[in-house]
Design a protein around this motif. Structure first.
Motif, PDB file in Angstrom:
ATOM      1  N   LYS A 115       0.826  -1.207   0.000  1.00 21.73           N
ATOM      2  CA  LYS A 115       0.000   0.000   0.000  1.00 21.73           C
ATOM      3  C   LYS A 115       0.858   1.253   0.000  1.00 21.73           C
ATOM      4  N   MET A 116       1.900   1.274   0.817  1.00 22.82           N
ATOM      5  CA  MET A 116       2.736   2.482   0.922  1.00 22.82           C
ATOM      6  C   MET A 116       3.504   2.765  -0.369  1.00 22.82           C
ATOM      7  N   MET A 117       3.845   1.695  -1.111  1.00 17.72           N
ATOM      8  CA  MET A 117       4.578   1.866  -2.372  1.00 17.72           C
ATOM      9  C   MET A 117       3.656   1.804  -3.589  1.00 17.72           C
ATOM     10  N   ASN A 118       2.336   1.751  -3.339  1.00 16.92           N
ATOM     11  CA  ASN A 118       1.333   1.766  -4.409  1.00 16.92           C
ATOM     12  C   ASN A 118       1.584   0.645  -5.415  1.00 16.92           C
ATOM     13  N   LEU A 119       1.714  -0.566  -4.884  1.00 12.28           N
ATOM     14  CA  LEU A 119       1.988  -1.721  -5.723  1.00 12.28           C
ATOM     15  C   LEU A 119       0.932  -2.796  -5.512  1.00 12.28           C
ATOM     16  N   LYS A 120       0.486  -3.394  -6.599  1.00 15.11           N
ATOM     17  CA  LYS A 120      -0.460  -4.508  -6.537  1.00 15.11           C
ATOM     18  C   LYS A 120      -0.039  -5.564  -7.545  1.00 15.11           C
ATOM     19  N   GLY A 121      -0.525  -6.762  -7.325  1.00 21.17           N
ATOM     20  CA  GLY A 121      -0.232  -7.841  -8.260  1.00 21.17           C
ATOM     21  C   GLY A 121       0.688  -8.875  -7.660  1.00 21.17           C
ATOM     22  N   SER A 122       0.852  -9.951  -8.382  1.00 18.38           N
ATOM     23  CA  SER A 122       1.693 -11.055  -7.944  1.00 18.38           C
ATOM     24  C   SER A 122       3.017 -11.019  -8.684  1.00 18.38           C
ATOM     25  N   PRO A 123       4.092 -11.378  -8.007  1.00 20.51           N
ATOM     26  CA  PRO A 123       5.399 -11.403  -8.679  1.00 20.51           C
ATOM     27  C   PRO A 123       5.471 -12.505  -9.720  1.00 20.51           C
ATOM     28  N   GLU A 124       6.132 -12.200 -10.820  1.00 21.81           N
ATOM     29  CA  GLU A 124       6.378 -13.210 -11.837  1.00 21.81           C
ATOM     30  C   GLU A 124       7.561 -14.072 -11.411  1.00 21.81           C
ATOM     31  N   LEU A 125       7.662 -15.240 -12.052  1.00 25.50           N
ATOM     32  CA  LEU A 125       8.779 -16.136 -11.780  1.00 25.50           C
ATOM     33  C   LEU A 125       9.793 -16.055 -12.916  1.00 25.50           C
ATOM     34  N   SER A 126      11.065 -16.049 -12.522  1.00 18.39           N
ATOM     35  CA  SER A 126      12.138 -16.035 -13.502  1.00 18.39           C
ATOM     36  C   SER A 126      12.355 -17.445 -14.048  1.00 18.39           C
ATOM     37  N   GLN A 127      13.262 -17.558 -15.002  1.00 17.67           N
ATOM     38  CA  GLN A 127      13.584 -18.870 -15.556  1.00 17.67           C
ATOM     39  C   GLN A 127      14.186 -19.794 -14.500  1.00 17.67           C
ATOM     40  N   ASN A 128      14.775 -19.186 -13.478  1.00 15.89           N
ATOM     41  CA  ASN A 128      15.360 -19.966 -12.381  1.00 15.89           C
ATOM     42  C   ASN A 128      14.357 -20.251 -11.274  1.00 15.89           C
ATOM     43  N   ASN A 129      13.073 -19.983 -11.548  1.00 14.39           N
ATOM     44  CA  ASN A 129      12.007 -20.230 -10.579  1.00 14.39           C
ATOM     45  C   ASN A 129      12.118 -19.329  -9.350  1.00 14.39           C
ATOM     46  N   LEU A 130      12.655 -18.129  -9.543  1.00 15.45           N
ATOM     47  CA  LEU A 130      12.751 -17.142  -8.473  1.00 15.45           C
ATOM     48  C   LEU A 130      11.711 -16.058  -8.691  1.00 15.45           C
ATOM     49  N   MET A 131      11.191 -15.506  -7.603  1.00 15.81           N
ATOM     50  CA  MET A 131      10.200 -14.430  -7.701  1.00 15.81           C
ATOM     51  C   MET A 131      10.891 -13.124  -8.076  1.00 15.81           C
ATOM     52  N   ARG A 132      10.282 -12.409  -9.008  1.00 12.78           N
ATOM     53  CA  ARG A 132      10.825 -11.111  -9.411  1.00 12.78           C
ATOM     54  C   ARG A 132      10.143 -10.006  -8.614  1.00 12.78           C
ATOM     55  N   PRO A 133      10.915  -9.108  -8.003  1.00 11.74           N
ATOM     56  CA  PRO A 133      10.315  -8.012  -7.220  1.00 11.74           C
ATOM     57  C   PRO A 133       9.459  -7.107  -8.103  1.00 11.74           C
ATOM     58  N   LEU A 134       8.491  -6.455  -7.464  1.00 20.43           N
ATOM     59  CA  LEU A 134       7.718  -5.417  -8.140  1.00 20.43           C
ATOM     60  C   LEU A 134       8.455  -4.085  -7.979  1.00 20.43           C
ATOM     61  N   LEU A 135       8.299  -3.203  -8.939  1.00 19.82           N
ATOM     62  CA  LEU A 135       9.095  -1.972  -8.980  1.00 19.82           C
ATOM     63  C   LEU A 135       8.199  -0.741  -8.985  1.00 19.82           C
ATOM     64  N   ASN A 136       8.538   0.232  -8.143  1.00 17.58           N
ATOM     65  CA  ASN A 136       7.907   1.549  -8.183  1.00 17.58           C
ATOM     66  C   ASN A 136       8.849   2.561  -7.547  1.00 17.58           C
ATOM     67  N   TYR A 137       8.803   3.790  -8.044  1.00 19.95           N
ATOM     68  CA  TYR A 137       9.677   4.871  -7.579  1.00 19.95           C
ATOM     69  C   TYR A 137      11.152   4.476  -7.642  1.00 19.95           C
ATOM     70  N   GLY A 138      11.483   3.551  -8.540  1.00 19.91           N
ATOM     71  CA  GLY A 138      12.863   3.121  -8.683  1.00 19.91           C
ATOM     72  C   GLY A 138      13.331   2.131  -7.641  1.00 19.91           C
ATOM     73  N   ILE A 139      12.407   1.628  -6.803  1.00 25.05           N
ATOM     74  CA  ILE A 139      12.750   0.709  -5.716  1.00 25.05           C
ATOM     75  C   ILE A 139      12.160  -0.663  -6.018  1.00 25.05           C
ATOM     76  N   SER A 140      12.999  -1.703  -5.969  1.00 25.81           N
ATOM     77  CA  SER A 140      12.526  -3.082  -6.122  1.00 25.81           C
ATOM     78  C   SER A 140      11.925  -3.545  -4.803  1.00 25.81           C
ATOM     79  N   CYS A 141      10.702  -4.068  -4.842  1.00 28.32           N
ATOM     80  CA  CYS A 141       9.971  -4.401  -3.607  1.00 28.32           C
ATOM     81  C   CYS A 141       9.476  -5.843  -3.611  1.00 28.32           C
ATOM     82  N   MET A 142       9.576  -6.476  -2.444  1.00 31.34           N
ATOM     83  CA  MET A 142       8.997  -7.799  -2.247  1.00 31.34           C
ATOM     84  C   MET A 142       8.328  -7.827  -0.879  1.00 31.34           C
TER      85      MET A 142
END
Length: 319
Positions: A115-142
């Protein structure tokens, strides 16, 4: 159930299901055995227990791609820890645009970062089966908040929580980060201990209001980090003063300089003071953190000064 949910919960459910009711006869024998030990035998038992526990402690392993980890903690909830973590991450990025900054929310039961970073949705998975952070204001968030419904309570016992924390620490593709700011849950429980023992932490920032009740728990939080050999960079005195927008009169609603007195007791520094201001609350609730949305305001400048103090106290990053 999506792939990220299966990834998060894999292994955790089996942990919850395991175990059986204790045998009363076994309990009785254990109690009888305990009474037999005394003197040298009791001391030998304590030494043996210490050896076993020391072997069971996890070995610290850096998070892939992350140079330095800064944890933001508090002994008590409701003192503005998450707001401080969000604005500190933004202030670190604003201090040097060449630095990559991430934000990890390990408050499993009450995640605030989405909520504080105005982010919604589920993280995608990389080819290595790792979760990709969501991005806003230039900050990667998990955050756990990306992995459950916004209004859904997380009703988990300790083993499931620890499984989720392990996934958040080890199964996120951060890329290359100079700083990872970790928003810790309040208190000094399993999550704090697990994070502190599993990854190398460059420093901890303790957030408290000047109120005595909050300072008591902040004291415990600082001592916990010292016991697990995490450097405490200093204290942030949040909601330090309220200034009336009409008459400009200043009121110390939660007391004056309480964090400074605690800092003297702990031989620590106060990294800075954050006022109790309407703009900070409104900016956080609308997902527009004050450092990003109002960078020239006095409130944003306070966070920027704290970021500078944090950087001054960080040890050099590992080679």
């Amino acid at each position: 159930m999506g792939p990220w949910q299966r990834l998060l919960l894999s292994g955790g459910l089996s942990l919850r299901a395991g175990g059986a009711a204790p045998d009363p006869r076994g309990v009785g024998r254990a109690l009888a055995c305990r009474r037999q030990f005394s003197g040298a035998e009791s001391e030998n038992l304590r030494q043996r227990r210490t050896q076993i526990m020391s072997r069971g402690l996890p070995k610290q392993k850096p998070i892939e791609g992350v140079k330095q980890v800064i944890v933001v903690a508090s002994g008590k909830g409701g003192v503005g820890k998450s707001t401080t973590a969000v604005n500190l991450a933004l202030a670190l990025a604003a201090n040097d645009s060449s630095k990559a900054v991430g934000l990890l929310d390990v408050d499993v039961y009450g995640p605030s970062i989405p909520k504080m970073m105005n982010l919604k949705g589920s993280p995608e998975l990389s080819q290595n089966n790792l979760m990709r952070p969501l991005l806003n204001y230039g900050i990667s968030c998990m955050s756990m908040g990306f992995l459950v419904e916004e209004t859904a309570p997380v009703i988990w016992r300790g083993l499931l929580v620890m499984s989720a924390i392990d996934k958040l620490l080890r199964q996120v593709d951060w890329g290359q980060l100079d700083y990872l700011v970790v928003d810790m849950p309040p208190g000094t429980g399993d999550v704090q201990l697990s994070v502190s023992q599993n990854i190398p932490i460059s420093g901890a920032v303790i957030v408290s209001t000047p109120q005595d009740i909050a300072l008591m728990d902040a004291h415990k939080g600082a001592e916990m980090f010292r016991k697990v050999h995490v450097p405490v960079l200093g204290l942030v005195q949040n909601m330090s003063v309220f200034q009336c927008p009409k008459c400009k009169h200043k009121t110390h609603i939660f007391g004056a300089d309480g964090a400074r007195k605690l800092a003297q007791t702990l031989d620590l520094d106060v990294l800075g003071d954050i006022p109790l201001h309407l703009s900070i609350r409104e900016a956080s609730d609308t997902g527009q953190p004050v450092v990003s949305s109002q960078p020239e305001s006095e409130e944003a400048q306070a966070y920027l000064r704290i970021a500078v103090e944090v950087l001054r106290r960080l040890p050099p990053p590992p080679e």
